[in-house]
Motif scaffolding. Structure first.
Motif, PDB file in Angstrom:
ATOM      1  N   TRP A 101     -12.225  -4.635 -16.446  1.00  0.00           N
ATOM      2  CA  TRP A 101     -11.998  -3.327 -15.845  1.00  0.00           C
ATOM      3  C   TRP A 101     -13.282  -2.762 -15.245  1.00  0.00           C
ATOM      4  CZ3 TRP A 101      -7.818   0.485 -17.729  1.00  0.00           C
ATOM      5  CH2 TRP A 101      -6.641  -0.215 -18.074  1.00  0.00           C
ATOM      6  N   GLN A 113      -0.338   3.447  -5.752  1.00  0.00           N
ATOM      7  CA  GLN A 113      -0.126   2.170  -6.439  1.00  0.00           C
ATOM      8  C   GLN A 113       1.148   2.230  -7.269  1.00  0.00           C
ATOM      9  OE1 GLN A 113      -2.063  -0.400  -5.874  1.00  0.00           O
ATOM     10  NE2 GLN A 113      -1.259  -1.874  -7.326  1.00  0.00           N
ATOM     11  N   LEU A 132      -8.914   3.862 -11.388  1.00  0.00           N
ATOM     12  CA  LEU A 132      -8.552   2.443 -11.487  1.00  0.00           C
ATOM     13  C   LEU A 132      -8.058   2.185 -12.908  1.00  0.00           C
ATOM     14  CD1 LEU A 132     -11.529   0.832  -9.527  1.00  0.00           C
ATOM     15  CD2 LEU A 132      -9.225   1.359  -8.705  1.00  0.00           C
ATOM     16  N   ARG A 162      -2.545   0.461 -13.661  1.00  0.00           N
ATOM     17  CA  ARG A 162      -1.848   0.004 -12.450  1.00  0.00           C
ATOM     18  C   ARG A 162      -2.633  -1.049 -11.693  1.00  0.00           C
ATOM     19  NH1 ARG A 162      -1.574   5.415  -9.298  1.00  0.00           N
ATOM     20  NH2 ARG A 162      -3.612   5.590 -10.318  1.00  0.00           N
ATOM     21  N   TYR A 163      -3.966  -0.941 -11.750  1.00  0.00           N
ATOM     22  CA  TYR A 163      -4.819  -1.798 -10.926  1.00  0.00           C
ATOM     23  C   TYR A 163      -5.319  -3.041 -11.660  1.00  0.00           C
ATOM     24  CZ  TYR A 163      -4.926   1.908  -7.452  1.00  0.00           C
ATOM     25  OH  TYR A 163      -4.568   2.848  -6.503  1.00  0.00           O
ATOM     26  N   HIS A 164      -4.821  -3.301 -12.854  1.00  0.00           N
ATOM     27  CA  HIS A 164      -5.310  -4.457 -13.612  1.00  0.00           C
ATOM     28  C   HIS A 164      -4.162  -5.308 -14.148  1.00  0.00           C
ATOM     29  CE1 HIS A 164      -8.611  -1.432 -13.809  1.00  0.00           C
ATOM     30  NE2 HIS A 164      -9.332  -2.500 -13.505  1.00  0.00           N
TER      31      HIS A 164
END
Length: 308
Positions: free
Chosen positions: A130, A203, A226, A229-231
Motif C-alpha cells: 500500500w 473507483q 488510495l 478499492r485501489y489494492h
C-alpha cells in the motif's frame, strides 16, 4: 499516507520522601533502667539522649534519574498496551481529520479480543504494497529512541488510518453514481465524507465478499484516498487483516482547537445492516425446530424394530 506514531506521558509528581518513624526510649527508675547513664539509653539514637531520630531526605538530584527512569518506563508501557498518539500527514481522511492532527488510538481493547467494527476509524500497519512508493527519512539515534518510547512520531513505521466500511462476512459494493452498500443496505455517508465527494465515482467496486478476520476500509476524502478499492490486485483483494490493526482512533488530541471525539456515524447502526447474521437466524431456528422431530422419529423407528 503513512501515519507516524507518537505518544507521551508525564512522569509521576515529585513527592518528598518519607521521614520514617521517630522512636523514643527512656529508662524507668522502677524497672532497672536507671543503671544506664544519660545518653546511653537503649534505642536512643541521639547523643544527648533526646530519644528521637530523623532520616535525612535524599537529595532531589539523586532522585531525579530514578524519576526519569520511571517516567520513561510508564510512557513505554502506555504506548505499548494502552494509548498511542499518531500524527496525520495526508488529506485522505478530510474533513474528519486534517493534516497535522494528532489522534489518540485505543490499543487496550484489542488485547481483550475486540475486533474492528463498521464505522470506526482505525490505524493499521501497511498490509504490504500500500505504501511501497512512500519514502521514509532516516532518523538519527535520538529520534529512534524517542519514537521507541512514544515521545515523538516514528519515521520508520508505515501505518495508515481509514474508516472501516465492512467486516468479515459482509458483502460490500459501490456502483458508479450509487451509494456504498453493505449487505444490500445503502450507507448515508454524506455526514462524514469530504464535501463535494461522491461515494465512489472515481473507483467503483464490487460486489466484494470480505473474508472472516479481515476488514474493508475507505478514506473519508474519497477522491483523495488510495484505500481498499485501489489494492484489489494484492493478496487479500484490498481487505486488511485484523491482525494488522493497531487500534481504534478515539479522539483528536491536538491542536486544542480541533479537540473532538471520533464516534461511529449513525448510518452504521441502521437496522438490517447485519444481513449476513440476520439471514443465518431463520436457518438456525429451523434446525433447532427440526431436531425434536428427528429425535422423535428416530425413537419411534427404534421402538418398532425392538417390538418386531
Amino acid at each position: 499516507m503513512a501515519v507516524g506514531a507518537r505518544s507521551g506521558h508525564d512522569g509521576p509528581e515529585d513527592r518528598p520522601s518519607g521521614d520514617g518513624i521517630a522512636r523514643e526510649a527512656a529508662g524507668d527508675g522502677g524497672s532497672g533502667g536507671g543503671d544506664h547513664p544519660p545518653g546511653d539509653v537503649p534505642g536512643d539514637d541521639s547523643p544527648g539522649g533526646g530519644g528521637t531520630a530523623q532520616r535525612k531526605p535524599r537529595s532531589f538530584w539523586k532522585e531525579l534519574p530514578l524519576l526519569i527512569g520511571i517516567a520513561l518506563i510508564l510512557a513505554l508501557l502506555i504506548k505499548t498496551f494502552l494509548v498511542q498518539a499518531f500524527s496525520i500527514p495526508s488529506d485522505s481522511m478530510q474533513n474528519t481529520l486534517q493534516r497535522g492532527d494528532r489522534v489518540l488510538v485505543d490499543k487496550l481493547t484489542p488485547w481483550f479480543g475486540s475486533e474492528p467494527e463498521r464505522g470506526e476509524v482505525v490505524v493499521f500497519h501497511d498490509p504490504g504494497g500500500w505504501l511501497e512508493d512512500t519514502a521514509t527519512p532516516e532518523p538519527n539515534a535520538v529520534q529512534k529512541f524517542l519514537s521507541f518510547i512514544g515521545l515523538m512520531p516514528s519515521a520508520e513505521e508505515k501505518d495508515l488510518i481509514k474508516r472501516v466500511i465492512a467486516v468479515g462476512g459482509d458483502t460490500v459494493e459501490c456502483k458508479k453514481n450509487g451509494p456504498v452498500t453493505v449487505n444490500g443496505k445503502a450507507l448515508d455517508d454524506k455526514a462524514f465524507i469530504f464535501e463535494g465527494n461522491s461515494a465512489c465515482d472515481d473507483q467503483p467496486f464490487g460486489p466484494i465478499h470480505v473474508p472472516e478476520g479481515r476488514i474493508w476500509v475507505m478514506g473519508d476524502h474519497r477522491q483523495n484516498s488510495l484505500d481498499s478499492r485501489y489494492h484489489q490486485e494484492l493478496p487479500g483483494q484490498g481487505t486488511v487483516s485484523t491482525d494488522e490493526v493497531v487500534g481504534r482512533a478515539i479522539v483528536i488530541a491536538w491542536p486544542v482547537n480541533r479537540w473532538a471525539t471520533l464516534p461511529v456515524p449513525g448510518t452504521f447502526d441502521q437496522p438490517g445492516l447485519d444481513a449476513a447474521a440476520s439471514a443465518a437466524v431463520p436457518g438456525a431456528l429451523g434446525v433447532a425446530g427440526a431436531l425434536p422431530l428427528v429425535f422423535w422419529r428416530r425413537r419411534r423407528l427404534t421402538s418398532g424394530r425392538t417390538a418386531g
